[in-house]
Design a protein around this motif. Structure first.
Motif, PDB file in Angstrom:
ATOM      1  N   ILE A 220       0.979  -1.159   0.076  1.00  0.00           N
ATOM      2  CA  ILE A 220       0.028  -0.090   0.230  1.00  0.00           C
ATOM      3  C   ILE A 220       0.934   1.373  -0.146  1.00  0.00           C
ATOM      4  O   ILE A 220       1.990   1.379   0.808  1.00  0.00           O
ATOM      5  CB  ILE A 220      -0.896   0.019   1.209  1.00  0.00           C
ATOM      6  CG1 ILE A 220      -1.633  -1.314   1.358  1.00  0.00           C
ATOM      7  CG2 ILE A 220      -1.918   1.098   1.245  1.00  0.00           C
ATOM      8  CD1 ILE A 220      -2.409  -1.378   2.597  1.00  0.00           C
ATOM      9  N   ASN A 221       0.525   2.040  -0.975  1.00  0.00           N
ATOM     10  CA  ASN A 221       1.637   3.516  -1.154  1.00  0.00           C
ATOM     11  C   ASN A 221       0.698   4.672  -0.618  1.00  0.00           C
ATOM     12  O   ASN A 221      -0.495   4.944  -0.874  1.00  0.00           O
ATOM     13  CB  ASN A 221       1.648   3.623  -2.679  1.00  0.00           C
ATOM     14  CG  ASN A 221       2.784   3.140  -2.996  1.00  0.00           C
ATOM     15  OD1 ASN A 221       4.018   3.020  -2.433  1.00  0.00           O
ATOM     16  ND2 ASN A 221       2.785   2.567  -4.487  1.00  0.00           N
ATOM     17  N   HIS A 222       1.357   5.381   0.519  1.00  0.00           N
ATOM     18  CA  HIS A 222       0.794   6.566   0.882  1.00  0.00           C
ATOM     19  C   HIS A 222       1.848   7.530   0.293  1.00  0.00           C
ATOM     20  O   HIS A 222       2.838   7.147  -0.089  1.00  0.00           O
ATOM     21  CB  HIS A 222       0.776   6.656   2.337  1.00  0.00           C
ATOM     22  CG  HIS A 222      -0.346   5.977   3.005  1.00  0.00           C
ATOM     23  ND1 HIS A 222      -0.824   6.205   4.054  1.00  0.00           N
ATOM     24  CD2 HIS A 222      -1.231   5.096   2.260  1.00  0.00           C
ATOM     25  CE1 HIS A 222      -2.075   5.375   4.448  1.00  0.00           C
ATOM     26  NE2 HIS A 222      -2.129   4.662   3.249  1.00  0.00           N
ATOM     27  N   PHE A 223       1.465   8.802   0.505  1.00  0.00           N
ATOM     28  CA  PHE A 223       2.488   9.891  -0.081  1.00  0.00           C
ATOM     29  C   PHE A 223       2.633  10.941   1.142  1.00  0.00           C
ATOM     30  O   PHE A 223       1.513  11.248   1.775  1.00  0.00           O
ATOM     31  CB  PHE A 223       1.865  10.507  -1.225  1.00  0.00           C
ATOM     32  CG  PHE A 223       2.979  11.430  -1.971  1.00  0.00           C
ATOM     33  CD1 PHE A 223       4.052  10.910  -2.574  1.00  0.00           C
ATOM     34  CD2 PHE A 223       2.966  12.802  -1.750  1.00  0.00           C
ATOM     35  CE1 PHE A 223       5.045  11.758  -2.877  1.00  0.00           C
ATOM     36  CE2 PHE A 223       4.012  13.707  -2.296  1.00  0.00           C
ATOM     37  CZ  PHE A 223       4.807  13.139  -3.172  1.00  0.00           C
ATOM     38  N   ILE A 224       3.736  11.211   1.607  1.00  0.00           N
ATOM     39  CA  ILE A 224       3.958  12.092   2.705  1.00  0.00           C
ATOM     40  C   ILE A 224       4.848  13.111   2.376  1.00  0.00           C
ATOM     41  O   ILE A 224       5.459  13.918   3.500  1.00  0.00           O
ATOM     42  CB  ILE A 224       4.357  11.008   3.863  1.00  0.00           C
ATOM     43  CG1 ILE A 224       5.878  10.634   3.474  1.00  0.00           C
ATOM     44  CG2 ILE A 224       3.621  10.054   4.343  1.00  0.00           C
ATOM     45  CD1 ILE A 224       6.793   9.977   4.448  1.00  0.00           C
ATOM     46  N   GLY A 225       4.936  13.694   1.115  1.00  0.00           N
ATOM     47  CA  GLY A 225       5.792  14.660   0.715  1.00  0.00           C
ATOM     48  C   GLY A 225       5.133  15.944   0.232  1.00  0.00           C
ATOM     49  O   GLY A 225       3.699  15.905   0.178  1.00  0.00           O
ATOM     50  N   HIS A 226       5.786  17.107   0.078  1.00  0.00           N
ATOM     51  CA  HIS A 226       4.959  18.340  -0.285  1.00  0.00           C
ATOM     52  C   HIS A 226       4.585  17.849  -1.904  1.00  0.00           C
ATOM     53  O   HIS A 226       5.366  17.432  -2.579  1.00  0.00           O
ATOM     54  CB  HIS A 226       5.965  19.492  -0.316  1.00  0.00           C
ATOM     55  CG  HIS A 226       5.377  20.750  -0.966  1.00  0.00           C
ATOM     56  ND1 HIS A 226       4.271  21.280   0.037  1.00  0.00           N
ATOM     57  CD2 HIS A 226       5.440  21.381  -1.977  1.00  0.00           C
ATOM     58  CE1 HIS A 226       4.085  22.180  -0.902  1.00  0.00           C
ATOM     59  NE2 HIS A 226       4.638  22.601  -1.983  1.00  0.00           N
ATOM     60  N   LEU A 227       3.283  18.132  -1.942  1.00  0.00           N
ATOM     61  CA  LEU A 227       2.801  17.591  -3.335  1.00  0.00           C
ATOM     62  C   LEU A 227       2.479  18.874  -4.297  1.00  0.00           C
ATOM     63  O   LEU A 227       1.671  19.739  -3.901  1.00  0.00           O
ATOM     64  CB  LEU A 227       1.488  16.882  -3.300  1.00  0.00           C
ATOM     65  CG  LEU A 227       0.973  16.451  -4.603  1.00  0.00           C
ATOM     66  CD1 LEU A 227       1.881  15.628  -5.247  1.00  0.00           C
ATOM     67  CD2 LEU A 227      -0.124  15.401  -4.387  1.00  0.00           C
ATOM     68  N   GLN A 228       3.107  19.172  -5.366  1.00  0.00           N
ATOM     69  CA  GLN A 228       2.801  20.069  -6.543  1.00  0.00           C
ATOM     70  C   GLN A 228       1.667  19.639  -7.131  1.00  0.00           C
ATOM     71  O   GLN A 228       1.655  18.471  -7.591  1.00  0.00           O
ATOM     72  CB  GLN A 228       4.122  20.569  -7.148  1.00  0.00           C
ATOM     73  CG  GLN A 228       4.884  21.219  -6.308  1.00  0.00           C
ATOM     74  CD  GLN A 228       6.532  21.482  -7.396  1.00  0.00           C
ATOM     75  OE1 GLN A 228       6.961  20.433  -7.467  1.00  0.00           O
ATOM     76  NE2 GLN A 228       6.705  22.615  -7.617  1.00  0.00           N
ATOM     77  N   THR A 229       0.944  20.897  -7.596  1.00  0.00           N
ATOM     78  CA  THR A 229      -0.361  20.475  -8.411  1.00  0.00           C
ATOM     79  C   THR A 229       0.182  19.683  -9.951  1.00  0.00           C
ATOM     80  O   THR A 229      -0.636  18.781 -10.252  1.00  0.00           O
ATOM     81  CB  THR A 229      -1.122  21.543  -8.733  1.00  0.00           C
ATOM     82  OG1 THR A 229      -0.383  22.512  -9.243  1.00  0.00           O
ATOM     83  CG2 THR A 229      -1.905  21.991  -7.295  1.00  0.00           C
ATOM     84  N   ASN A 230       1.075  20.145 -10.303  1.00  0.00           N
ATOM     85  CA  ASN A 230       1.656  19.226 -11.607  1.00  0.00           C
ATOM     86  C   ASN A 230       1.983  17.849 -11.474  1.00  0.00           C
ATOM     87  O   ASN A 230       2.157  17.311 -12.311  1.00  0.00           O
ATOM     88  CB  ASN A 230       2.415  20.316 -12.464  1.00  0.00           C
ATOM     89  CG  ASN A 230       3.807  20.436 -11.603  1.00  0.00           C
ATOM     90  OD1 ASN A 230       4.161  19.729 -10.728  1.00  0.00           O
ATOM     91  ND2 ASN A 230       4.735  21.114 -12.161  1.00  0.00           N
TER      92      ASN A 230
END
Ligand SMILES: *Cc1c(COP(=O)(O)O)cnc(C)c1O
Length: 246
Positions: free
Chosen positions: A78-88
């Motif tokens: 299962i993948n989560h994302f924990i970093g700063h996400l840019q809209t692009n």
């Protein structure tokens, strides 16, 4: 010991730490999910951890998610994302099977996510990232603004708000971080008391290698651990936390 053996042994130690603190305070260790923070870790070591039974992993940068994707796509995890996400980078996040974005911290990102999810006919779990330490350098919404953001995101039907996430104060004295974790718990309780439709903040993602015991004492349901399992990283954390991700 080989690197793989070290990782397995570190994993066992980490699970022991979780059990031990739970026993002390009377929590059920099954309430707490261990998330492996895999930034800078080569895919083969992540694979070792997954195959030992730890299915929940997370990257900070879309680029690393992309680089490791092929190596890991045939091993269930299962993948989560924990970093700063840019809209692009939203399209990439969807392409690489991220099921939860823990770092949602602004409305424009939420709106663009909603648009893209509608277009692809998907949904996405999110946690709202809160800047509990008031440090300029860290991402996350200010504590006073969390309720407003949650209320707005609650209208975006493709986003399922599951809880809150924080990094907390990065201090050599773990006890100093306790106040940050307590604040996150307080915000959770305040928002749940408002009974906003579509909102039930269950998850509190807080606690890392140095302070997971304190986070569990303060109510964490997800602890995010990197160093204690995979060893020291060559990049300073400021590379991931202080500037805009690429
Ligand atoms: C790297 C990272 C962690 C894990 O930190 P360690 O100190 O290596 O356990 C947790 N959360 C986030 C957001 C991270 O970037």
């Amino acid at each position: 010991m080989t690197k793989n053996e070290t990782i397995i042994s570190n994993l066992q130690d980490t699970l022991e730490r979780i059990k031990k603190v739970c026993a002390t305070i009377g929590r059920n260790p099954e309430e707490i999910k261990l998330l492996l923070a895999t930034k800078t870790v080569p895919a083969e070591y992540i694979q070792t951890a997954i195959q030992s039974g730890q299915l929940l992993i997370a990257e900070n940068k879309v680029q690393e998610l992309k680089e490791k994707y092929d190596h890991l796509k045939n091993i269930y995890h299962i993948n989560h994302f924990i970093g700063h996400l840019q809209t692009n980078k939203i399209k990439d996040i969807l392409r690489y099977d991220v099921s939860c974005i823990q770092s949602l911290d602004r409305l424009d990102l939420a709106k663009k996510l909603q648009q893209r999810l509608l277009f692809e006919n998907k949904t996405m779990e999110v946690l709202i990232q809160v800047n509990t330490s008031n440090e300029e350098s860290k991402f996350g919404v200010r504590p006073a603004m969390v309720t407003e953001l949650v209320q707005e995101v609650a209208h975006l039907d493709r986003l399922k708000i599951k809880g809150l996430m924080t990094i907390g104060l990065f201090s050599a004295e773990p006890e100093k971080v306790r106040g940050c974790f307590r604040l996150l718990k307080t915000i959770q309780q305040e928002i749940n008391a408002l009974q906003i439709p579509n909102v039930n903040l269950k998850e509190l993602s807080m606690g890392m290698s140095n302070d997971l015991e304190i986070a569990i004492e303060e109510g964490a349901t997800i602890v995010r651990v990197g160093t204690a399992i995979f060893g020291k990283r060559i990049y300073p954390d400021s590379y991931y936390w202080n500037e805009h991700g690429r």
